[in-house]
Motif scaffolding. Structure first.
Motif, PDB file in Angstrom:
ATOM      1  N   ALA A  31      22.574 -29.650 -14.882  1.00 28.36           N
ATOM      2  CA  ALA A  31      23.354 -29.804 -16.105  1.00 28.36           C
ATOM      3  C   ALA A  31      23.414 -28.494 -16.875  1.00 28.36           C
ATOM      4  CB  ALA A  31      22.755 -30.906 -16.977  1.00 28.36           C
ATOM      5  N   MET A  32      22.310 -27.758 -16.888  1.00 29.51           N
ATOM      6  CA  MET A  32      22.282 -26.460 -17.556  1.00 29.51           C
ATOM      7  C   MET A  32      23.230 -25.483 -16.871  1.00 29.51           C
ATOM      8  SD  MET A  32      20.543 -25.170 -20.173  1.00 29.51           S
ATOM      9  CE  MET A  32      18.918 -25.911 -20.227  1.00 29.51           C
ATOM     10  N   ASP A  33      23.241 -25.493 -15.547  1.00 28.20           N
ATOM     11  CA  ASP A  33      24.164 -24.627 -14.812  1.00 28.20           C
ATOM     12  C   ASP A  33      25.608 -24.964 -15.146  1.00 28.20           C
ATOM     13  OD1 ASP A  33      22.058 -23.347 -13.592  1.00 28.20           O
ATOM     14  OD2 ASP A  33      22.174 -24.492 -11.733  1.00 28.20           O
ATOM     15  N   VAL A  34      25.913 -26.255 -15.232  1.00 28.19           N
ATOM     16  CA  VAL A  34      27.283 -26.685 -15.556  1.00 28.19           C
ATOM     17  C   VAL A  34      27.641 -26.261 -16.982  1.00 28.19           C
ATOM     18  CG1 VAL A  34      28.796 -28.673 -15.885  1.00 28.19           C
ATOM     19  CG2 VAL A  34      27.235 -28.611 -13.936  1.00 28.19           C
ATOM     20  N   SER A  37      28.345 -22.478 -16.893  1.00 24.69           N
ATOM     21  CA  SER A  37      29.495 -22.040 -16.102  1.00 24.69           C
ATOM     22  C   SER A  37      30.807 -22.672 -16.529  1.00 24.69           C
ATOM     23  CB  SER A  37      29.254 -22.334 -14.615  1.00 24.69           C
ATOM     24  OG  SER A  37      29.109 -23.732 -14.399  1.00 24.69           O
ATOM     25  N   ASP A  38      30.755 -23.936 -16.991  1.00 23.53           N
ATOM     26  CA  ASP A  38      31.999 -24.675 -17.230  1.00 23.53           C
ATOM     27  C   ASP A  38      32.158 -25.225 -18.638  1.00 23.53           C
ATOM     28  OD1 ASP A  38      32.635 -24.289 -14.523  1.00 23.53           O
ATOM     29  OD2 ASP A  38      31.556 -26.092 -13.941  1.00 23.53           O
ATOM     30  N   GLY A  39      31.118 -25.166 -19.453  1.00 20.41           N
ATOM     31  CA  GLY A  39      31.212 -25.688 -20.806  1.00 20.41           C
ATOM     32  C   GLY A  39      30.733 -27.113 -20.916  1.00 20.41           C
ATOM     33  N   THR A 115      20.650 -15.308 -22.094  1.00 16.77           N
ATOM     34  CA  THR A 115      21.805 -14.939 -22.905  1.00 16.77           C
ATOM     35  C   THR A 115      23.019 -15.805 -22.589  1.00 16.77           C
ATOM     36  OG1 THR A 115      21.028 -12.655 -23.070  1.00 16.77           O
ATOM     37  CG2 THR A 115      23.355 -13.045 -23.529  1.00 16.77           C
ATOM     38  N   ALA A 116      23.243 -16.096 -21.311  1.00 14.38           N
ATOM     39  CA  ALA A 116      24.391 -16.922 -20.931  1.00 14.38           C
ATOM     40  C   ALA A 116      24.283 -18.309 -21.552  1.00 14.38           C
ATOM     41  CB  ALA A 116      24.487 -17.022 -19.414  1.00 14.38           C
ATOM     42  N   LEU A 117      23.086 -18.872 -21.576  1.00 15.05           N
ATOM     43  CA  LEU A 117      22.877 -20.173 -22.198  1.00 15.05           C
ATOM     44  C   LEU A 117      23.130 -20.095 -23.695  1.00 15.05           C
ATOM     45  CD1 LEU A 117      21.934 -23.108 -22.295  1.00 15.05           C
ATOM     46  CD2 LEU A 117      19.568 -22.264 -22.333  1.00 15.05           C
TER      47      LEU A 117
END
Length: 228
Positions: A31-34, A37-39, A115-117
């Motif tokens: 879920a964190m990856d989604v 990457s996708d919002g 940072t991306a999160l």
């Protein structure tokens, strides 16, 4: 053909293939990856189940609803990024420039600060008043920790507030700009940034220690990208 490799907490774990039971951590990790990457709009039970190659029914062993999953993502972000920056600001150091170097370890070490999160949550906050309030509270906690850091080294209150805000919000803008500059050029600016942020020239050994720390993490990150 085997199932997908899940993003486990333990990177040395064996790939999960075939008919497997996924864990709560698996649901959270994917879920964190989604989210990144996708919002947040794409953080849906069916989407996550498809990525893992499992039935969505197992989701309800761990979460009562999608909202509970979203709350868990926000809790992980808060317990990770905000707590890490505050901890780094509170780490003892011999000088204010060394203290700023401690904080800037968050910039180069994804294990400390994702940072991306952080940007994914900021994007989410544009769509949710509740998340916006959480983000505002988190930003305030971070800036307050930096303010306290400057005051510990003798800065007057208003100057400490100003320097904390400059340090924090400059880094957010810097990351958002995605300059993609060469690592060595970026590291060559470290002593000048430290002087701008603190008004104090750093000791050469402080700069070299931070550069060595940064190079090690940049190389590690580059290696992961090349093998992914």
């Amino acid at each position: 053909m085997g199932g997908p490799l899940l993003h486990r907490n333990d990177p040395s774990a064996e790939p999960l293939v075939g008919n497997v039971k996924v864990t709560r951590a698996d649901w959270l990790n994917v879920a964190m990856d989604v989210l990144v990457s996708d919002g947040v709009e794409q953080v849906k039970v069916l989407n996550i189940a498809d990525r893992m190659g499992v039935s969505r029914s197992s989701f309800y062993w761990y979460f009562k609803s999608r909202q509970q999953l979203l709350d868990a993502l926000l809790n992980r972000w808060e317990a990770g990024n905000t707590a890490a920056l505050v901890a780094q600001a509170e780490t003892p150091a011999a000088s204010i420039t060394a203290a700023v170097c401690n904080v800037y370890r968050c910039v180069v070490n994804e294990a400390l600060f994702d940072t991306a999160l952080d940007f994914a949550v900021r994007d989410w906050a544009r769509r949710s008043g509740r998340v916006r309030r959480m983000l505002d509270q988190s930003d305030a906690r971070r800036v307050e920790a930096l303010r306290a850091m400057f005051e510990r080294y003798g800065y007057e209150h208003l100057e400490a507030v100003t320097r904390a805000r400059v340090l924090y919000y400059m880094q957010i803008g810097y990351d958002l700009a995605q300059l993609n500059e060469p690592v060595e050029f970026r590291l060559s600016l470290v002593p000048h940034y430290l002087f701008v942020f603190t008004g104090v020239h750093p000791e050469p050994e402080e700069v070299e220690e931070f550069r060595a720390y940064s190079r090690a993490h940049f190389e590690r990150q580059k290696g992961r990208e090349e093998t992914s």
